[in-house]
Design a protein around this motif. Structure first.
Motif, PDB file in Angstrom:
ATOM      1  N   CYS A 132       0.647  -1.790   0.070  1.00 14.15           N
ATOM      2  CA  CYS A 132       0.115  -0.048  -0.277  1.00 14.15           C
ATOM      3  C   CYS A 132       0.999   1.249  -0.198  1.00 14.15           C
ATOM      4  N   THR A 133       2.332   1.444   0.088  1.00 16.94           N
ATOM      5  CA  THR A 133       3.173   2.204  -0.426  1.00 16.94           C
ATOM      6  C   THR A 133       3.444   2.554  -1.921  1.00 16.94           C
ATOM      7  N   ASN A 134       3.062   2.008  -3.033  1.00 17.95           N
ATOM      8  CA  ASN A 134       3.099   1.910  -3.952  1.00 17.95           C
ATOM      9  C   ASN A 134       4.903   0.909  -4.269  1.00 17.95           C
TER      10      ASN A 134
HETATM   11  C1  LIG Z   1      -0.006   4.477  -4.611  1.00 20.21           C
HETATM   12  O1  LIG Z   1      -1.158   4.956  -5.797  1.00 20.21           O
HETATM   13  C2  LIG Z   1      -2.184   5.398  -5.909  1.00 20.21           C
HETATM   14  C3  LIG Z   1      -2.586   4.932  -7.685  1.00 20.21           C
HETATM   15  O2  LIG Z   1      -1.530   5.789  -8.635  1.00 20.21           O
HETATM   16  C4  LIG Z   1      -2.382   6.446  -5.175  1.00 20.21           C
HETATM   17  O3  LIG Z   1      -3.591   6.439  -5.375  1.00 20.21           O
HETATM   18  C5  LIG Z   1      -1.795   6.511  -3.123  1.00 20.21           C
HETATM   19  O4  LIG Z   1      -2.342   7.886  -3.234  1.00 20.21           O
HETATM   20  C6  LIG Z   1      -0.624   5.948  -4.132  1.00 20.21           C
HETATM   21  N1  LIG Z   1      -0.208   5.777  -2.756  1.00 20.21           N
HETATM   22  C7  LIG Z   1       1.200   6.413  -1.958  1.00 20.21           C
HETATM   23  C8  LIG Z   1       1.005   6.182  -0.759  1.00 20.21           C
HETATM   24  O5  LIG Z   1       1.244   7.299  -2.765  1.00 20.21           O
END
Ligand SMILES: *[C@@H]1O[C@H](CO)[C@@H](O)[C@H](O)[C@H]1NC(C)=O
Ligand SMILES: *[C@@H]1O[C@H](CO)[C@@H](O)[C@H](O)[C@H]1NC(C)=O
Length: 426
Positions: A132-134
């Motif tokens: 979830c932190t991409n």
């Molecule tokens: C991860 O990516 C999603 C979609 O690109 C975005 O909505 C979200 O805020 C991002 N989360 C972080 C923690 O960067």
């Protein structure tokens, strides 16, 4: 607060809290513990939770003269996150090098060396990486823990000028001077520890000068190279304990090789070279660990002195003879090189070897004189030969003339002389 042995601190209130807890610390002098204030939370969020700093940070002193172990636990806020990688960054202030050092680890403990005479400072934060932190690592807020060890003992009684020399890799002498305000009838004690020892030991052989302990001699077997070697010097006196001094070193950085004892100087006439060579010093420093410095002192014909120093890795060097010099002297010293240690002491200088101009440069003149003499001799012989030859020519001419005259004279005599006398003149 979990027990009397715990000291809880927070950056902003550390001094106040410390004062309250000093008595607690004294009662547990070999177990020093620090915990993070539980209400300290982070403003950084990821995956909907706070990325709090590590919890329950404890700094423990197992009594190894400065080797402390730091422990912590995973913060409650991220306890329930699944499929996450949690790392911790720990920064601590290295009081020996006077800079912060950083490490990042997945573990929940770390051991580091601190100077127990100075504040122990540790800063930590959490690094979180989840789906979830991409895939990026989110860095939480940093928290600092400081502990200032209390200095006990008679003020001004701490030893000074502590200095260790590892002679020829054979034994190490650590010496000191007593403190400026040392109470009467004090007795010093030295304790040491390295990574292969379970606990500290007292000095194996004190160096006693005029009945007073002034140092400690460590035989080679009590030392360990490339490892933290901790020392403390404390003491007792009728007026109370002396203030403890702590030191940490690596013994391979304190080596002083023996002086070079075999040094040879040769002069090569033809190439006009001075060849200096020597044998590595006695002792247990491996030959490949030594570097050398050669000092040359040349006195010129006009009375001026030239000094030169040259560093080198092998055990010989050639110098070109300086035409105008009267006397050249050389000496050598050695040190452990950078391949074997980060530091070391120069050995004492070897004895001095000199060459004077009479020995060195007269032979060159001799050649010239010899050649000159030879030329003169040859010329002289030639002149004599020539003179003899000319003389002979002259003589031969004279004899032939004489012969002619004699015949004429004889004829004349025969004509005028009575025949009786003639046999005399035949
Ligand atoms: C991860 O990516 C999603 C979609 O690109 C975005 O909505 C979200 O805020 C991002 N989360 C972080 C923690 O960067
Ligand atoms: C000196 O230090 C050693 C090692 O930490 C300790 O065991 C001993 O009690 C101390 N002695 C004094 C007089 O402080």
């Amino acid at each position: 607060m979990r027990s009397g042995a715990f000291i809880t601190q927070q950056r902003k209130q550390k001094n106040m809290l410390l004062l309250n807890k000093i008595s607690a610390w004294i009662s547990a002098s070999t177990l020093l513990l620090l915990t993070q204030h539980p209400v300290c939370t982070s403003a950084v969020t990821a995956c909907g939770v706070f990325v709090d700093p590590p919890a329950n940070i404890e700094i423990k002193d197992p009594g190894l003269l400065g080797q402390l172990s730091i422990h912590w636990t995973r913060p409650d806020s991220i306890q329930n996150l699944k499929d996450c990688t949690v790392r911790y960054q720990l920064r601590y202030y290295d009081t020996y090098e006077e800079r912060w050092r950083s490490i990042r680890t997945l573990k929940l403990n770390f051991a580091a060396q601190f100077d127990l005479e100075k504040p122990v400072k540790v800063r930590m934060f959490t690094l979180l990486k989840c789906p979830c932190t991409n895939g990026t690592e989110v860095q939480g807020e940093e928290t600092e823990s400081v502990y200032t060890p209390e200095l006990t003992g008679v003020e001004g009684s701490r030893i000074r000028e502590f200095h260790c020399v590892f002679y020829g890799n054979e034994y190490m002498d650590c010496t000191w001077e007593s403190g400026p305000a040392q109470p009467l009838n004090s007795q010093h004690h030295l304790y040491y520890w390295h990574s292969e020892m379970d606990e500290t030991k007292e000095c194996p052989e004190y160096i006693v000068i005029s009945g007073v302990r002034r140092g400690c001699r460590f035989p080679r077997k009590s030392l360990k190279e490339f490892s933290t070697f901790n020392v403390c010097v404390n003491g007792s006196s009728p007026a109370g304990n002396l203030r403890t001094a702590f030191f940490s070193l690596e013994v391979q950085n304190h080596v002083k090789p023996a002086a070079v004892s075999y040094l040879r100087l040769r002069v090569s006439e033809m190439e006009r070279l001075v060849k200096l060579d020597w044998a590595p010093p006695n002792g247990m420093v491996p030959e490949h660990c030594l570097e050398y410095e050669v000092e040359s002192n040349t006195t010129m014909a006009d009375g001026t002195d030239h000094q030169q120093r040259k560093g080198l890795e092998n055990t010989s060097i050639d110098f070109l003879k300086e035409g105008e010099s009267k006397k050249s002297c050389f000496r050598v010293r050695s040190k452990v090189n950078m391949y074997c240690a980060d530091a070391g002491f120069w050995s004492d200088w070897s004895h001095i070897k000199c060459i004077a101009s009479q020995e060195t440069y007269v032979p060159a003149w001799d050649h010239l004189i010899l050649v000159g003499l030879l030329v003169i001799a040859i010329v002289f012989i030639l002149i004599i030969c020539l003179s003899l030859w000319i003389l002979r020519k002259i003589c031969m001419k004279k004899t032939s003339k004489k012969g002619v005259l004699y015949t004429l004279y004889k004829q004349k005599l025969h004509e005028n002389m009575p025949t009786i006398l003639s046999p005399i003149f035949q």
